[in-house]
Enzyme design. Structure first.
Site, PDB file in Angstrom:
ATOM      1  CE  LYS A  29      -1.795   1.674   3.899  1.00 34.31           C
ATOM      2  NZ  LYS A  29      -1.233   2.828   4.598  1.00 34.31           N
ATOM      3  CG  ASN A  30       2.387   2.759   3.513  1.00 31.05           C
ATOM      4  OD1 ASN A  30       1.221   3.235   3.174  1.00 31.05           O
ATOM      5  ND2 ASN A  30       2.623   2.504   4.714  1.00 31.05           N
ATOM      6  CB  CYS A 124      -4.528   5.104  11.157  1.00 29.91           C
ATOM      7  SG  CYS A 124      -5.226   4.024  10.003  1.00 29.91           S
ATOM      8  NE  ARG A 129       0.434   9.833  10.867  1.00 31.79           N
ATOM      9  CZ  ARG A 129       0.068   8.821   9.983  1.00 31.79           C
ATOM     10  NH1 ARG A 129      -1.030   8.139  10.190  1.00 31.79           N
ATOM     11  NH2 ARG A 129       0.819   8.522   9.153  1.00 31.79           N
ATOM     12  CG  ASP A 321       3.192   0.941  10.072  1.00 29.80           C
ATOM     13  OD1 ASP A 321       2.933   1.806  10.802  1.00 29.80           O
ATOM     14  OD2 ASP A 321       3.452   1.363   8.742  1.00 29.80           O
ATOM     15  NE  ARG A 414      -7.549   4.090   5.811  1.00 31.67           N
ATOM     16  CZ  ARG A 414      -7.316   5.255   5.895  1.00 31.67           C
ATOM     17  NH1 ARG A 414      -7.811   5.736   7.219  1.00 31.67           N
ATOM     18  NH2 ARG A 414      -6.375   6.153   5.252  1.00 31.67           N
TER      19      ARG A 414
HETATM   20  C1  EPZ Z   1       4.478   6.456   6.967  1.00 33.30           C
HETATM   21  O1  EPZ Z   1       3.742   7.428   7.617  1.00 33.30           O
HETATM   22  C2  EPZ Z   1       3.510   5.415   6.589  1.00 33.30           C
HETATM   23  N1  EPZ Z   1       2.394   5.908   5.777  1.00 33.30           N
HETATM   24  C3  EPZ Z   1       2.963   4.835   8.085  1.00 33.30           C
HETATM   25  O2  EPZ Z   1       2.015   3.977   7.723  1.00 33.30           O
HETATM   26  C4  EPZ Z   1       4.246   4.430   8.833  1.00 33.30           C
HETATM   27  O3  EPZ Z   1       3.515   4.058  10.120  1.00 33.30           O
HETATM   28  C5  EPZ Z   1       5.075   5.857   9.142  1.00 33.30           C
HETATM   29  O4  EPZ Z   1       5.606   6.075   7.905  1.00 33.30           O
HETATM   30  C6  EPZ Z   1       6.260   5.322   9.904  1.00 33.30           C
HETATM   31  O5  EPZ Z   1       6.959   4.272   9.106  1.00 33.30           O
HETATM   32  C7  EPZ Z   1       2.546   5.963   4.583  1.00 33.30           C
HETATM   33  O6  EPZ Z   1       3.787   5.560   3.864  1.00 33.30           O
HETATM   34  C8  EPZ Z   1       1.354   6.621   3.931  1.00 33.30           C
HETATM   35  P1  EPZ Z   1       6.681   9.798   9.073  1.00 33.30           P
HETATM   36  P2  EPZ Z   1       4.385   8.986   7.411  1.00 33.30           P
HETATM   37  O7  EPZ Z   1       6.412  11.214   8.448  1.00 33.30           O
HETATM   38  O8  EPZ Z   1       5.251   9.161   6.502  1.00 33.30           O
HETATM   39  C9  EPZ Z   1       6.955  13.283  12.514  1.00 33.30           C
HETATM   40  C10 EPZ Z   1       0.062   2.817   7.838  1.00 33.30           C
HETATM   41  O9  EPZ Z   1      -0.833   2.080   8.475  1.00 33.30           O
HETATM   42  N2  EPZ Z   1       6.498  14.127  11.438  1.00 33.30           N
HETATM   43  O10 EPZ Z   1       7.721   9.047   8.737  1.00 33.30           O
HETATM   44  O11 EPZ Z   1       3.285  10.025   7.704  1.00 33.30           O
HETATM   45  C11 EPZ Z   1       5.607  12.248  12.617  1.00 33.30           C
HETATM   46  O12 EPZ Z   1       4.840  12.760  13.466  1.00 33.30           O
HETATM   47  C12 EPZ Z   1       0.585   3.960   8.288  1.00 33.30           C
HETATM   48  O13 EPZ Z   1       0.311   2.368   6.581  1.00 33.30           O
HETATM   49  C13 EPZ Z   1       6.536  15.454  11.707  1.00 33.30           C
HETATM   50  O14 EPZ Z   1       7.062  15.868  13.074  1.00 33.30           O
HETATM   51  O15 EPZ Z   1       5.077   8.991   8.927  1.00 33.30           O
HETATM   52  C14 EPZ Z   1       6.393  10.979  13.299  1.00 33.30           C
HETATM   53  O16 EPZ Z   1       6.437  11.201  14.738  1.00 33.30           O
HETATM   54  C15 EPZ Z   1       0.258   4.510   9.442  1.00 33.30           C
HETATM   55  N3  EPZ Z   1       6.102  16.373  11.046  1.00 33.30           N
HETATM   56  C16 EPZ Z   1       7.526  11.137  12.569  1.00 33.30           C
HETATM   57  O17 EPZ Z   1       7.792  12.284  11.768  1.00 33.30           O
HETATM   58  C17 EPZ Z   1       5.734  16.365   9.696  1.00 33.30           C
HETATM   59  O18 EPZ Z   1       5.507  17.013   8.755  1.00 33.30           O
HETATM   60  C18 EPZ Z   1       7.665  10.023  11.287  1.00 33.30           C
HETATM   61  O19 EPZ Z   1       6.526   9.833  10.528  1.00 33.30           O
HETATM   62  C19 EPZ Z   1       5.757  15.040   9.386  1.00 33.30           C
HETATM   63  C20 EPZ Z   1       6.008  13.722  10.243  1.00 33.30           C
END
Ligand code: EPZ
Length: 435
Positions: A29-30, A124, A129, A321, A414
């Protein structure tokens, strides 16, 4: 799309290891989401294969169609997308508010049209986020960000982004993907520092390169993208890589409930941190080039495995995840394990339900829990809180004795394709029923 009033009815195996046969892992998916979003950077048709049939896919298609894209051809596991007719720069607020992955369209839409509008993306509920890294990155590339009536409007100066150096204070998966895509059509060079290393990113970068993008540093934490004016184009099909989170969850299920169970179409390297943790725990499996096999696992009692400490981490560390399915595993093995969730602060909420099933878990704070095993779990009524914990609930229900119902399965739909049918083929007693 499956109905949100549906639920899963699961008859537990009472700790016996009875699942056998073969389960093939679906496309990721991702990986599919950024690949589909990046179709905005291409002229002509973009063909993707091994796409998962999940509801997030339909959400992405609807959003692309809302921008003016055509889903030219969509058959099981294959799609042809054409963004030649794209004119709108507004990402459907209705869908974007429900889907975090929608944020992936912001970068390529902005790069292509010089303008994009979108609401704060939903998805989710696994903690805060924020999208601050996206907005500040766009500003670095010469765009202006305005927020009005809860809609962000980002406008590139003179209609085109300019290359910039973007340092991520936190490694972000979709953040890295967004600037990788944005950089392709920007004027000049974009450098992403402290880029995330997840395989999804490498796959997206390779796709863009196939279409003509100039990207160096693929697979490292520094990515350099030389911007160009012309759209990319690609005549061959591109294959979505297997879903490493589905693969990891099935491996955990295999360790707990499988006997002569084969999990195929996965890339073992993508779940190395999990396999390493399971080996430390005493689990035995055979690793093939694209498979993991549990042979004669039925002879091993889960309590003969032992606890291991888990600390979630960016790739190649232990994936957040897989944290929930791993906690279910740890509840079944002997000894105490510390689980430290470092990525999100709302991702231990599901543990309450596993505790109610009989697990001995102490949640210390938003990030830490200890799991003492082995515990006998009892089936009960469960409500899936998010996609990944939803699959952990299915695993818990299968391990336990008695019947469980799992509601809110629209979260599971999803990201996991017909999961109940695929598990039933292994001998699991799981059905989709109307509430
Ligand atoms: C990706 O989310 C995945 N989603 C998530 O999978 C996964 O849990 C996550 O990466 C971590 O591996 C997709 O690829 C669509 P991040 P993402 O930005 O990119 C902080 C699923 O179920 N952050 O790597 O949104 C954030 O809060 C989902 O498939 C900021 O602070 O995660 C987190 O603590 C759930 N500011 C950290 O970075 C921002 O602008 C890493 O999150 C963006 C992120």
């Amino acid at each position: 799309m499956k109905n949100s009033e549906e639920m899963f009815l699961v008859e537990g195996l009472g700790g016996e290891k009875k699942l056998n046969g073969t389960i093939s892992i679906s496309g990721s998916k991702n990986t599919f989401l950024p690949l589909a979003a990046s179709s905005l950077l291409f002229e002509g048709e973009v063909r993707l294969k091994n796409i998962p049939e999940i509801s997030d896919l339909l959400g992405m298609f609807s959003m692309l169609q809302g921008l003016g894209a055509e889903i030219a051809h969509h058959t099981l596991h294959e799609v042809t997308l054409s963004t030649d007719g794209v004119k709108s720069s507004l990402l459907s607020p209705e869908i974007a508010k429900k889907m975090r992955g929608s944020v992936l369209l912001s970068g390529p839409t902005l790069a292509r049209l010089g303008l994009v509008s979108f609401p704060h993306p939903g998805g989710c509920v696994i903690g805060e986020r924020p999208i601050d890294l996206f907005l500040s990155g766009f500003e670095k590339m010469g765009a202006e960000v305005e927020l009005s009536n809860e809609i962000y409007t980002v406008t590139a100066e003179r209609g085109r982004l300019r290359g910039a150096e973007i340092f991520f204070p936190i490694q972000s998966v979709t953040g890295t993907e967004t600037f990788l895509m944005a950089g392709v059509l920007a004027e000049g060079t974009t450098i992403i520092k402290n880029a995330a290393l997840e395989p999804e990113i490498e796959s997206l970068a390779n796709f863009l390169v196939k279409g003509g993008a100039k990207i160096s540093g693929i697979g490292t934490t520094t990515l350099m993208i030389e911007g160009r004016k012309e759209l990319l184009s690609l005549s061959e099909e591109y294959e979505v890589i297997p879903d490493r989170i589905e693969a990891g969850s099935m491996v955990i299920l295999g360790a707990l409930c499988g006997d002569n169970l084969e999990i195929t179409n996965l890339i073992p390297k993508h779940i190395e941190s999990l396999l390493n943790a399971l080996l430390r725990s005493g689990v035995e499996f055979e690793k093939g080039e694209r498979s993991i096999i549990f042979r004669e696992n039925g002879k091993r009692k889960n309590e003969s495995f032992h606890g291991v400490n888990i600390r979630t981490h960016e790739y190649p560390g232990f994936p957040t995840d897989l944290q929930a399915p791993m906690v279910v595993f740890l509840s079944q093995v002997s000894g105490e394990s510390l689980v430290f969730e470092t990525i999100f602060e709302g991702r231990l909420g599901y543990a309450e339900d596993i505790i109610r099933m009989g697990a001995n878990i102490k949640v210390w704070d938003a990030h830490r829990a200890t799991v003492k095993g082995p515990s006998i779990l009892h089936g009960r009524r469960l409500e899936s809180p998010d996609l990944r914990a939803g699959l952990a609930f299915i695993i818990a229900a299968l391990v336990s004795s008695g019947e469980s119902t799992i509601e809110n399965i629209h979260y599971i739909d999803r990201g996991y394709e017909k999961i109940e049918e695929r598990l039933a083929r292994l001998g699991a007693k799981i059905k989709r029923v109307r509430n």
